[in-house]
Design an enzyme around this catalytic site. Structure first.
Site, PDB file in Angstrom:
ATOM      1  N   SER A 148       0.665  -1.197  -0.068  1.00  0.00           N
ATOM      2  CA  SER A 148      -0.167  -0.121  -0.054  1.00  0.00           C
ATOM      3  C   SER A 148       0.964   1.431   0.015  1.00  0.00           C
ATOM      4  O   SER A 148       1.750   1.449  -0.720  1.00  0.00           O
ATOM      5  CB  SER A 148      -1.095  -0.046   1.281  1.00  0.00           C
ATOM      6  OG  SER A 148      -1.897   0.831   1.011  1.00  0.00           O
ATOM      7  N   ASP A 349      -8.415  -6.499  -4.740  1.00  0.00           N
ATOM      8  CA  ASP A 349      -8.132  -5.377  -4.046  1.00  0.00           C
ATOM      9  C   ASP A 349      -8.649  -4.183  -4.617  1.00  0.00           C
ATOM     10  O   ASP A 349      -8.711  -4.167  -6.223  1.00  0.00           O
ATOM     11  CB  ASP A 349      -6.635  -4.919  -4.044  1.00  0.00           C
ATOM     12  CG  ASP A 349      -6.175  -3.804  -3.338  1.00  0.00           C
ATOM     13  OD1 ASP A 349      -7.107  -3.155  -2.616  1.00  0.00           O
ATOM     14  OD2 ASP A 349      -5.065  -3.344  -3.522  1.00  0.00           O
ATOM     15  N   HIS A 409      -6.220  -6.652  -0.716  1.00  0.00           N
ATOM     16  CA  HIS A 409      -5.078  -5.773  -0.694  1.00  0.00           C
ATOM     17  C   HIS A 409      -3.921  -6.135   0.270  1.00  0.00           C
ATOM     18  O   HIS A 409      -2.873  -5.823   0.014  1.00  0.00           O
ATOM     19  CB  HIS A 409      -5.682  -4.471   0.295  1.00  0.00           C
ATOM     20  CG  HIS A 409      -4.833  -3.383   0.038  1.00  0.00           C
ATOM     21  ND1 HIS A 409      -4.288  -2.570  -1.086  1.00  0.00           N
ATOM     22  CD2 HIS A 409      -4.339  -2.519   1.064  1.00  0.00           C
ATOM     23  CE1 HIS A 409      -3.592  -1.533  -0.491  1.00  0.00           C
ATOM     24  NE2 HIS A 409      -3.308  -1.419   0.694  1.00  0.00           N
TER      25      HIS A 409
END
Length: 438
Positions: A148, A349, A409
């Site tokens: 991320s 994601d 994610h």
């Protein structure tokens, strides 16, 4: 100041990894916490395996907490052994960064990082001290893995580290970086949200039109270099998506978000919503109790005034102006410097969907981009016996991409109980990236 205490060394049984931890003062009154686990392999010494630095996202989410106990460390948050811990393939160095994250802290509120430049310079101080003190890792292959917003930080840190190694100011065997579901080009992610959700039947025509409209507002703000405004509008865009999708979960579209109570604070509600969704989400009660209870007691070095995650909101809000700035140019510089760069992304994601990742990759100025693009991807399986496709992979020279199927994610994490954990595939990917497996 570099802190190594005898009580920071734990070696209970041969099956369990040796661990050390401590603080580095990266600037006056700015203290960074780190936690190192030595690789735990049945036949190989840790010196025969790589060292991985893990960088969490947020900014403000804790690698020593979330990455360690929710994703890739030796134990889960119930303190049970994790079958897919990356310690099977490498030693892992968790660092709570930027300062103020996790058990890291600042003594003065003016010292929170406000941009990537400060994040990188702090990490250079930390890495310089780490490799100076832990000489056993100076020749071990060293990789930076990230997730991320951690991927944006990893890109900047990787470039600065490469230059430091070339100059001889840091002695380590830096081998490359892996950018997982990474916030490299926020605009490309935002522009792909509508098409991605529409193609998966999570938006209708009206919803697509609404999401597209707010995405264009964000694009206009970024084109005018109004990055703080772009961050606020990003929060607005997520609200529009939630309204149109019955609260789809941004980390895994196969589940939904449980709406938080609206804040009564007279502040920027969009920024508060972003913090709650992307940082506070990683400080759930069970993990919070673990870190501020048993783990704090085990570590013995956390100052009384420091609470795990206590400054995380400050970290997030101080980085708001920097949040929407792209770093595609840094990836280009890494590739030009012949640094190995891997991109990996979870199929489910949304926040950093694969469509958006592919969009910024097409913008690279890397001379070999055409050759990379022309490569046919190859299916990957978790084992020779498996018949289920776990991922696709493509590589050319020093650039590689992994499309991880059925993952959200957090590629190595079961999010909100959804059985999309791709821990085995993630571990296989680690071995491939670190050249232990083809």
């Amino acid at each position: 100041m570099f802190l190594f205490l005898p009580q920071g060394v734990v070696l209970r049984q041969s099956q369990e990894p040796k661990e050390v931890w401590g603080y580095v003062q990266v600037r006056s009154k700015a203290h960074m916490f780190w936690w190192l686990y030595y690789a735990n392999h049945p036949t190989k010494d840790f010196t025969e395996l790589p060292l991985i630095l893990w960088l969490q996202g947020g900014p403000g989410a804790s690698g020593c907490g979330f990455g360690n106990f929710e994703e890739i460390g030796p134990l889960d948050k119930e303190m049970k052994p994790r079958n897919t811990t990356w310690l099977q393939a490498a030693s892992i160095l968790f660092v709570d960064n930027p300062v103020g994250t996790g058990f890291s802290y600042v003594d003065d509120c003016s010292l929170f990082a406000k941009n990537l430049t400060t994040v990188v310079s702090d990490m250079m101080v930390f890495l310089g001290e780490f490799f100076r003190c832990r000489t056993e890792f100076q020749t071990v292959p060293f990789y930076i893995f990230s997730e991320s917003y951690g991927g944006k930080m990893a890109a900047g840190i990787a470039l600065e580290l490469h230059e430091a190694v070339q100059k001889g100011t840091i002695k380590c065997n830096f081998m490359g970086t892996a950018l997982g579901d990474s916030w490299i080009s926020p605009l490309d992610s935002v522009l792909s949200w509508g098409p991605y959700l529409y193609s998966t039947s999570l938006l209708d025509d009206n919803g697509l039109a609404e999401v597209t409209a707010v995405a264009k507002e964000i694009m206009d703000a970024i084109n005018k270099n109004q990055y703080g405004l772009a961050t606020e509008l990003w929060g607005k865009a997520e609200g529009v998506i939630e309204e149109n999708t019955d609260n789809v979960n941004f980390y895994n579209i196969m589940t939904k978000e449980v709406p938080e109570m609206k804040s009564n604070e007279q502040e920027n509600l969009h920024l508060i919503g972003l913090y709650q969704r992307h940082v506070k989400n990683m400080h759930k009660d069970s993990l919070n109790e673990l870190m501020n209870g048993p783990i704090r007691k085990k570590l013995k070095i956390i100052p009384d005034c420091v609470k795990w995650g206590g400054q995380s909101r400050d970290v997030f809000e101080n980085m708001a102006e920097d949040f929407m700035k792209p770093v595609i140019y840094i990836v280009d510089q890494l590739l030009a410097a012949n640094v190995n760069v891997t991109v990996y992304n979870g199929q489910l994601d949304l926040i950093v969907d694969t469509m958006g990742q592919e969009a910024w990759i097409r913008k690279l100025k890397w001379p070999n981009l055409d050759q990379f693009s022309q490569q046919r991807w190859k299916a990957l399986y978790v084992s020779p016996e498996s018949t289920e496709t776990a991922a696709f992979h493509k590589a050319y020279e020093n650039f590689a991409f992994f499309w991880i199927l059925k993952a959200g994610h957090m590629v190595n994490n079961i999010l909100l109980g959804v059985p999309s954990d791709q821990g085995e595939m993630a571990l296989k990917m680690v071995r491939m990236v670190t050249q232990q497996q083809h």
